[in-house]
Design a protein around this motif. Structure first.
Motif, PDB file in Angstrom:
ATOM      1  N   PRO A  58       1.142  -4.242   6.257  1.00 19.70           N
ATOM      2  CA  PRO A  58       0.330  -4.404   7.647  1.00 19.70           C
ATOM      3  C   PRO A  58       0.677  -5.798   8.373  1.00 19.70           C
ATOM      4  N   THR A 100       0.557  -1.338  -0.408  1.00 18.55           N
ATOM      5  CA  THR A 100      -0.205  -0.112   0.032  1.00 18.55           C
ATOM      6  C   THR A 100       0.948   1.238   0.222  1.00 18.55           C
ATOM      7  N   ASN A 101      -0.035   2.513  -0.138  1.00 22.10           N
ATOM      8  CA  ASN A 101       0.789   3.392  -0.251  1.00 22.10           C
ATOM      9  C   ASN A 101       1.981   3.439  -1.027  1.00 22.10           C
ATOM     10  N   HIS A 136       6.503  -1.646   8.025  1.00 25.47           N
ATOM     11  CA  HIS A 136       5.306  -2.194   8.349  1.00 25.47           C
ATOM     12  C   HIS A 136       4.869  -0.837   7.923  1.00 25.47           C
ATOM     13  N   GLU A 137       3.274  -0.860   8.305  1.00 23.70           N
ATOM     14  CA  GLU A 137       2.509   0.534   8.185  1.00 23.70           C
ATOM     15  C   GLU A 137       2.789   1.422   9.760  1.00 23.70           C
ATOM     16  N   GLU A 138       3.307   0.939  10.759  1.00 27.07           N
ATOM     17  CA  GLU A 138       3.061   1.309  11.877  1.00 27.07           C
ATOM     18  C   GLU A 138       4.603   1.949  11.924  1.00 27.07           C
ATOM     19  N   ARG A 183       6.276   3.117   8.783  1.00 30.11           N
ATOM     20  CA  ARG A 183       5.908   4.349   8.256  1.00 30.11           C
ATOM     21  C   ARG A 183       5.658   5.603   8.987  1.00 30.11           C
ATOM     22  N   ALA A 184       4.669   4.883   9.666  1.00 31.12           N
ATOM     23  CA  ALA A 184       4.373   6.801  10.278  1.00 31.12           C
ATOM     24  C   ALA A 184       4.899   7.057  11.057  1.00 31.12           C
ATOM     25  N   CYS A 220       7.057   1.258  -0.004  1.00 29.37           N
ATOM     26  CA  CYS A 220       5.261   1.139   0.775  1.00 29.37           C
ATOM     27  C   CYS A 220       5.415   0.583   1.217  1.00 29.37           C
ATOM     28  N   SER A 221       4.177   0.025   2.048  1.00 23.86           N
ATOM     29  CA  SER A 221       3.752  -0.786   3.260  1.00 23.86           C
ATOM     30  C   SER A 221       3.261  -1.350   3.276  1.00 23.86           C
TER      31      SER A 221
END
Length: 123
Positions: A47, A24-25, A96-98, A100-101, A44-45
């Motif tokens: 989950p 994603t992203n 990982h999405e976390e 990346r944030a 990229c990400s």
């Protein structure tokens, strides 16, 4: 300074491979003038650690198959939350999405040009 056709082609192959494994992203960044040690980033990400591994494997496989290109080094494979593939002229970050944030590569490089990866729009 724009990235070369070779780098652009490999970046798009890597982005397509990541998309094939449902990353994603997906963002391409022209970081050459800002960093000087590489021309582009693909970020990229995913989950989960399992999906990160699948994305990394597919990116490596397609870049080898299509461009006969292999990473100079890999980092983070054992952690599963952020894997970096360094091809010299480009660096692929699968996070990982976390992660990346938290680390905010998108914010850190918000002032560089984005690369048109020619990916189909997500459904």
């Amino acid at each position: 300074m724009a990235i070369t056709e070779l780098v652009l082609s490999e970046l798009r192959t890597a982005a397509s491979a990541a998309a094939d494994k449902l990353a994603t992203n997906i963002v391409g960044l022209d970081v050459g003038e800002r960093l000087g040690i590489t021309d582009a980033f693909l970020v990229c990400s995913a989950p989960s650690e399992r999906q990160i591994g699948a994305i990394v494997d597919e990116v490596e496989r397609q870049l080898k198959e299509v461009h006969d290109s292999s990473p100079l080094r890999r980092e983070g494979r054992g952690t599963g939350t952020w894997v970096l593939l360094d091809y010299g002229h480009m660096v692929v970050h699968v996070q990982h999405e976390e992660e990346r944030a938290v680390y905010g590569l998108d914010r850190l490089y918000a002032d560089v040009d984005k690369v048109d990866l020619q990916l189909p729009d997500a459904p």
